[in-house]
Scaffold this active site. Structure first.
Site, PDB file in Angstrom:
ATOM      1  CB  CYS A 167      12.027   0.819  33.300  1.00 46.45           C
ATOM      2  SG  CYS A 167      13.074   2.237  33.640  1.00 46.45           S
ATOM      3  CG  HIS A 306       9.197   0.846  27.696  1.00 46.71           C
ATOM      4  ND1 HIS A 306       8.897   0.667  29.031  1.00 46.71           N
ATOM      5  CD2 HIS A 306      10.438   1.411  27.664  1.00 46.71           C
ATOM      6  CE1 HIS A 306       9.906   1.092  29.774  1.00 46.71           C
ATOM      7  NE2 HIS A 306      10.848   1.549  28.977  1.00 46.71           N
ATOM      8  CD  GLU A 317       7.779   0.089  22.809  1.00 45.32           C
ATOM      9  OE1 GLU A 317       6.873  -0.579  23.345  1.00 45.32           O
ATOM     10  OE2 GLU A 317       8.158   1.201  23.234  1.00 45.32           O
ATOM     11  CE  LYS A 338       7.265   4.228  30.636  1.00 44.72           C
ATOM     12  NZ  LYS A 338       6.788   2.995  29.967  1.00 44.72           N
ATOM     13  CG  HIS A 343       9.606   6.035  32.794  1.00 38.08           C
ATOM     14  ND1 HIS A 343       9.216   4.885  33.451  1.00 38.08           N
ATOM     15  CD2 HIS A 343      10.674   5.673  32.025  1.00 38.08           C
ATOM     16  CE1 HIS A 343       9.997   3.887  33.096  1.00 38.08           C
ATOM     17  NE2 HIS A 343      10.895   4.340  32.222  1.00 38.08           N
ATOM     18  CG  PHE A 404      18.587   1.886  31.750  1.00 36.55           C
ATOM     19  CD1 PHE A 404      18.213   2.166  30.446  1.00 36.55           C
ATOM     20  CD2 PHE A 404      18.956   2.950  32.558  1.00 36.55           C
ATOM     21  CE1 PHE A 404      18.212   3.460  29.953  1.00 36.55           C
ATOM     22  CE2 PHE A 404      18.956   4.253  32.092  1.00 36.55           C
ATOM     23  CZ  PHE A 404      18.579   4.508  30.779  1.00 36.55           C
TER      24      PHE A 404
END
Length: 421
Positions: A167, A306, A317, A338, A343, A404
């Site tokens: 991502c 994010h 975060e 988002k 996403h 990830f």
């Protein structure tokens, strides 16, 4: 060491809202969700989930039939977005003299690449019984398809590179393009990211991880709720976004409209877990980006988070932001777009970078949708923008991408006077 200023002279995208860049940003400022409900008749089990789809996008209309026939979905989205950004920058598609573009670069990001082409090949073989597949399957499926087509179509003779970093793919691509222009290795770079995620295998894999927010036709528009106490997970989407980065002096010399400036990039690895985020690792990327930009936490006026709406990711975060920004954190405006556009996986960083540049250009921050009155106590400690657009003076902003594999990337953008040419 040469550190040239890097101007942003072109913006383009293919988004679920349709229309262009300004249309996209108007919807974000208004807090309008693009999430709908996806239902398919796939076998062995139909899909049904909230999803963000670019349903109005026609690749043949955008690219022409011969070029569109050479690509699959992620390349359609990426090349169309890049063409729009190129036009927005006022650059000629293919000049007679290609020598002037010998160092012009294309650096792209995608998490999934041509997965649709390969899934179609598997289905054709094992479900439909075809013995012979399309000879275009390999070139459609290669992750550098967008780079290849753009370099050919725009006459770019410099580095052509694709980044696949889950991502964070397109944020890494933008950061690496920025470094090449800043160092003088490239005069101009087209960069960004795209992904087409509407495949049976991808959807089922994310569903198996229990990270997809549930929903139905009525509830899907509010299915993605970053930082909310009742968040249930992310919403997958598709799209493409592109930025033209250019040596500042070159842009001024040709009379280009400068829409923003990219001033810093930081990256790190959590080095701890494949899928569990780590605040220390994210903090290192944030600190690296600020150092690279030669800015302090007090210089940052907005963070595009994010913010995926996962149970574990959102509080981590915010913890990283609190760690890096310290006493500044409670007054630091933060929002997660988002919540509205979903996403986009490898394209997420690009569309969020574009939203951040637009926020600085218009001096207006889009909200985190569906959050008002629902803030998770674990996500407190920053100034969440929830009330709709917030008009305020801004000098610099961050765009976060945390992926990830523990891969983290942070981009730093600066506002420029509206009359800059």
């Amino acid at each position: 060491m040469i550190r040239r200023r890097v101007a942003i002279t072109g913006l383009g995208l293919v988004s679920p809202y349709g229309g262009g860049v300004d249309h996209f940003f108007e919807h974000l400022l208004a807090g309008r969700s693009a999430v709908s409900y996806l239902q398919t008749d796939d076998k062995p089990r139909p899909l049904s989930m909230p999803f963000v789809s670019c349903t109005g996008f026609d690749p043949v209309a955008a690219l022409g039939k011969p070029l569109a026939a050479m690509m699959e979905r992620f390349a359609h989205l990426g090349v169309a977005a890049a063409f729009d950004a190129w036009q927005d920058a006022g650059l000629e598609r293919l000049p007679a003299d290609l020598e002037q573009r010998n160092d012009w670069a294309c650096i792209w990001g995608t998490a999934l690449g041509g997965i649709m082409a390969f899934e179609k090949g598997y289905r054709d073989m094992w479900q439909n019984g075809r013995e012979r597949l399309s000879p275009l399957g390999v070139v459609m499926g290669m992750n550098n398809a967008v780079n290849a087509h753009l370099s050919i179509q725009l006459g770019l003779g410099g580095v052509s590179m694709s980044h696949t970093v889950a991502c964070a793919s397109s944020s890494v691509a933008i950061g690496e393009a920025f470094r090449r222009v800043r160092s003088g290795e490239a005069t101009v770079a087209i960069t960004g990211g795209s992904d087409g995620t509407q495949t049976y295998g991808v959807a089922r894999a994310w569903e198996a991880m229990r990270l997809i927010s549930p929903g139905n036709e009525q509830t899907s528009p509010s299915a993605c709720r970053p930082f909310s106490s009742d968040r249930r997970g992310l919403v997958l989407g598709e799209g493409g976004a592109a930025l033209v980065l250019e040596d500042w002096d070159h842009a001024i010399a040709r009379g280009a409209r400068i829409q923003g400036e990219i001033v810093g990039y930081g990256a790190s690895c959590d080095r701890s877990h494949l899928v569990r985020p780590d605040a220390q690792g994210q903090a290192r990327a944030l600190q690296a980006a600020l150092r690279d930009a030669e800015l302090s936490p007090d210089d940052i006026d907005y963070v595009n988070a994010h913010g995926t709406a996962t149970q574990e990711g959102d509080p981590v975060e915010i913890a990283a932001l609190r760690q890096v920004f310290g006493d500044r954190a409670p007054s630091l405006p933060v929002s997660a777009t988002k919540s509205m556009h979903g996403h986009l996986l490898g394209a997420a960083g690009a569309i969020e970078a574009l939203a951040t540049v637009l926020a600085l250009r218009e001096q207006a921050i889009p909200p985190t949708a569906h959050l008002e009155g629902r803030l998770d106590p674990a996500c407190e400690g920053v100034d969440h923008v929830v009330e709709g657009r917030r008009q305020m003076p801004m000098r610099a902003a961050l765009s976060n991408s945390f992926a990830f594999g523990g891969s983290n990337a942070v981009l730093v953008f600066a506002a420029v006077p509206t009359h800059t040419h």
